[in-house]
Scaffold this motif. Structure first.
Motif, PDB file in Angstrom:
ATOM      1  N   CYS A 149       0.749  -1.190   0.258  1.00 37.70           N
ATOM      2  CA  CYS A 149      -0.149   0.110  -0.087  1.00 37.70           C
ATOM      3  C   CYS A 149       0.809   1.236  -0.056  1.00 37.70           C
ATOM      4  N   CYS A 150       2.087   1.161   0.241  1.00 42.41           N
ATOM      5  CA  CYS A 150       3.040   2.480   0.260  1.00 42.41           C
ATOM      6  C   CYS A 150       3.988   1.817  -0.779  1.00 42.41           C
ATOM      7  N   ASP A 151       3.798   1.292  -1.944  1.00 44.18           N
ATOM      8  CA  ASP A 151       4.706   1.351  -2.841  1.00 44.18           C
ATOM      9  C   ASP A 151       4.339   2.242  -4.125  1.00 44.18           C
ATOM     10  N   ASN A 152       4.820   3.640  -3.770  1.00 47.06           N
ATOM     11  CA  ASN A 152       4.688   4.559  -4.568  1.00 47.06           C
ATOM     12  C   ASN A 152       5.478   5.816  -4.447  1.00 47.06           C
ATOM     13  N   GLU A 153       5.759   6.409  -5.493  1.00 46.75           N
ATOM     14  CA  GLU A 153       7.053   7.466  -5.226  1.00 46.75           C
ATOM     15  C   GLU A 153       6.848   8.467  -4.090  1.00 46.75           C
ATOM     16  N   ALA A 154       5.755   8.937  -3.907  1.00 48.84           N
ATOM     17  CA  ALA A 154       5.364   9.748  -2.663  1.00 48.84           C
ATOM     18  C   ALA A 154       6.101   8.916  -1.318  1.00 48.84           C
ATOM     19  N   SER A 155       5.436   7.917  -1.237  1.00 48.21           N
ATOM     20  CA  SER A 155       5.798   7.215   0.176  1.00 48.21           C
ATOM     21  C   SER A 155       7.173   6.802   0.243  1.00 48.21           C
ATOM     22  N   PRO A 179      12.204  12.243  19.495  1.00 45.36           N
ATOM     23  CA  PRO A 179      12.733  13.597  18.900  1.00 45.36           C
ATOM     24  C   PRO A 179      11.828  14.259  18.041  1.00 45.36           C
ATOM     25  N   ALA A 180      11.787  15.545  17.713  1.00 46.39           N
ATOM     26  CA  ALA A 180      11.012  16.325  17.278  1.00 46.39           C
ATOM     27  C   ALA A 180      10.848  15.882  15.693  1.00 46.39           C
ATOM     28  N   VAL A 181      12.032  15.514  15.078  1.00 49.13           N
ATOM     29  CA  VAL A 181      12.161  15.027  13.628  1.00 49.13           C
ATOM     30  C   VAL A 181      13.002  13.697  13.744  1.00 49.13           C
ATOM     31  N   MET A 182      12.404  12.335  13.234  1.00 50.68           N
ATOM     32  CA  MET A 182      12.851  11.403  13.134  1.00 50.68           C
ATOM     33  C   MET A 182      13.254  10.897  11.654  1.00 50.68           C
ATOM     34  N   GLY A 183      14.395  10.320  11.385  1.00 50.69           N
ATOM     35  CA  GLY A 183      14.657   9.578  10.106  1.00 50.69           C
ATOM     36  C   GLY A 183      13.813   8.301  10.176  1.00 50.69           C
ATOM     37  N   THR A 184      13.487   8.150   8.701  1.00 51.30           N
ATOM     38  CA  THR A 184      12.608   6.769   8.601  1.00 51.30           C
ATOM     39  C   THR A 184      13.347   5.499   9.044  1.00 51.30           C
ATOM     40  N   PHE A 185      14.566   5.558   8.943  1.00 54.80           N
ATOM     41  CA  PHE A 185      15.223   4.259   9.498  1.00 54.80           C
ATOM     42  C   PHE A 185      15.215   4.302  11.342  1.00 54.80           C
ATOM     43  N   ALA A 186      14.619   5.095  11.707  1.00 52.63           N
ATOM     44  CA  ALA A 186      14.626   5.004  13.142  1.00 52.63           C
ATOM     45  C   ALA A 186      13.089   5.033  13.585  1.00 52.63           C
ATOM     46  N   THR A 187      12.197   4.616  12.565  1.00 54.75           N
ATOM     47  CA  THR A 187      10.932   4.494  12.935  1.00 54.75           C
ATOM     48  C   THR A 187      10.427   3.025  12.192  1.00 54.75           C
ATOM     49  N   ARG A 188       9.225   2.468  12.379  1.00 57.40           N
ATOM     50  CA  ARG A 188       8.689   1.268  11.856  1.00 57.40           C
ATOM     51  C   ARG A 188       7.802   1.774  10.776  1.00 57.40           C
ATOM     52  N   SER A 189       7.639   2.912  10.326  1.00 49.60           N
ATOM     53  CA  SER A 189       6.626   3.550   9.125  1.00 49.60           C
ATOM     54  C   SER A 189       6.734   2.660   7.887  1.00 49.60           C
ATOM     55  N   PRO A 190       5.759   2.439   7.277  1.00 49.91           N
ATOM     56  CA  PRO A 190       5.641   1.990   5.996  1.00 49.91           C
ATOM     57  C   PRO A 190       6.184   2.686   4.935  1.00 49.91           C
ATOM     58  N   GLU A 191       6.212   3.900   5.163  1.00 50.71           N
ATOM     59  CA  GLU A 191       6.646   4.933   4.225  1.00 50.71           C
ATOM     60  C   GLU A 191       8.144   4.992   4.385  1.00 50.71           C
ATOM     61  N   ARG A 192       8.982   4.242   3.522  1.00 56.04           N
ATOM     62  CA  ARG A 192      10.462   4.306   3.320  1.00 56.04           C
ATOM     63  C   ARG A 192      10.884   4.107   1.854  1.00 56.04           C
ATOM     64  N   PRO A 193      12.194   4.287   1.727  1.00 60.87           N
ATOM     65  CA  PRO A 193      12.637   4.036   0.272  1.00 60.87           C
ATOM     66  C   PRO A 193      12.378   2.642  -0.332  1.00 60.87           C
ATOM     67  N   ASN A 194      12.464   1.629   0.603  1.00 54.90           N
ATOM     68  CA  ASN A 194      12.111   0.241  -0.023  1.00 54.90           C
ATOM     69  C   ASN A 194      11.086  -0.365   1.116  1.00 54.90           C
ATOM     70  N   PRO A 195       9.803  -0.539   0.649  1.00 56.26           N
ATOM     71  CA  PRO A 195       8.671  -0.882   1.546  1.00 56.26           C
ATOM     72  C   PRO A 195       8.627  -2.307   1.775  1.00 56.26           C
ATOM     73  N   ILE A 196       9.913  -2.407   2.703  1.00 56.92           N
ATOM     74  CA  ILE A 196      10.047  -3.941   3.184  1.00 56.92           C
ATOM     75  C   ILE A 196       9.748  -3.920   4.456  1.00 56.92           C
ATOM     76  N   ALA A 197       8.891  -4.991   5.017  1.00 57.56           N
ATOM     77  CA  ALA A 197       8.172  -5.125   6.357  1.00 57.56           C
ATOM     78  C   ALA A 197       9.032  -6.512   6.927  1.00 57.56           C
ATOM     79  N   LEU A 198       9.303  -6.545   8.142  1.00 57.28           N
ATOM     80  CA  LEU A 198       9.588  -7.736   8.974  1.00 57.28           C
ATOM     81  C   LEU A 198       8.633  -7.830  10.288  1.00 57.28           C
ATOM     82  N   THR A 199       8.068  -8.915  10.086  1.00 57.91           N
ATOM     83  CA  THR A 199       7.192  -9.330  11.425  1.00 57.91           C
ATOM     84  C   THR A 199       7.471 -10.883  11.799  1.00 57.91           C
TER      85      THR A 199
END
Length: 185
Positions: free
Chosen positions: A48-54, A68-88
């Motif tokens: 669902c997040c495999d698009n250019e914006a995400s 922190p006030a701003v966090m890098g994507t790699f410090a979150t578990r957000s689905p919006e990331r350069p490669n939308p790969i998840a681990l469960t």
């Protein structure tokens, strides 16, 4: 930069019976030897997040109340990331090696989500005895089991509410912008 090809090995099916992983027929032989493992690591595609914006999201404005006030994507578990790969990591409820179907305890993804790979959970490789985390999240539970009773709604700067229980674990939905996150946060 090189491009890499990834082929789904199956997909997630959700229903009243629970969460199932259905493997493509050619990958069914790869289940041999999985019996006896209680849990497995599942790599899946945030389709669902495999698009250019995400894929271009590299920072997030304070997703965690104490973070922190701003966090890098790699410090979150957000689905919006350069490669939308998840681990469960999920518990194995049943394994049908003939049909290539694995019933798991829970996955925080949608029906028809592509599965990229599965690996057995082995404590000697996957468990960290005393992981270090930033002070703002050091009070979070130390395991999936402990997460069931934790009040996650006090942790996020998104609208979050309990939407039910699944096998003794509280399931939450978090609404942020245009997408819905579900599962154990």
């Amino acid at each position: 930069m090189n491009d890499y090809m990834v082929h789904p090995i199956g997909k997630v099916r959700t229903s009243e019976e629970g969460t199932l992983i259905e493997l493509e027929k050619e990958y069914i032989p790869a289940l041999k030897g999985l019996e006896g493992f209680s849990h497995m690591n599942i790599l899946w595609w945030f389709s669902c997040c495999d698009n250019e914006a995400s894929r271009s999201v590299l920072t997030a404005g304070q997703p965690y109340k104490k973070g922190p006030a701003v966090m890098g994507t790699f410090a979150t578990r957000s689905p919006e990331r350069p490669n939308p790969i998840a681990l469960t990591t999920a518990g194995i409820i049943s394994l049908d090696k003939d049909r290539g179907i694995i019933q798991v305890t829970y996955m925080d993804c949608h029906d028809n989500t592509p599965i990229l790979d599965i690996k057995p959970y082995t404590p000697s490789f996957d468990r960290v005895e005393n992981p270090g985390v930033p002070s703002w999240c050091a009070h979070w539970p130390g395991s999936i089991e402990e997460s069931a009773l934790f009040e996650w709604e006090n942790e996020f700067n998104v609208i979050i509410f309990q939407c039910g229980w699944y096998r003794g674990i509280i399931v939450y939905l978090a609404l942020k912008g245009h997408f819905v996150l579900s599962g154990l946060f």
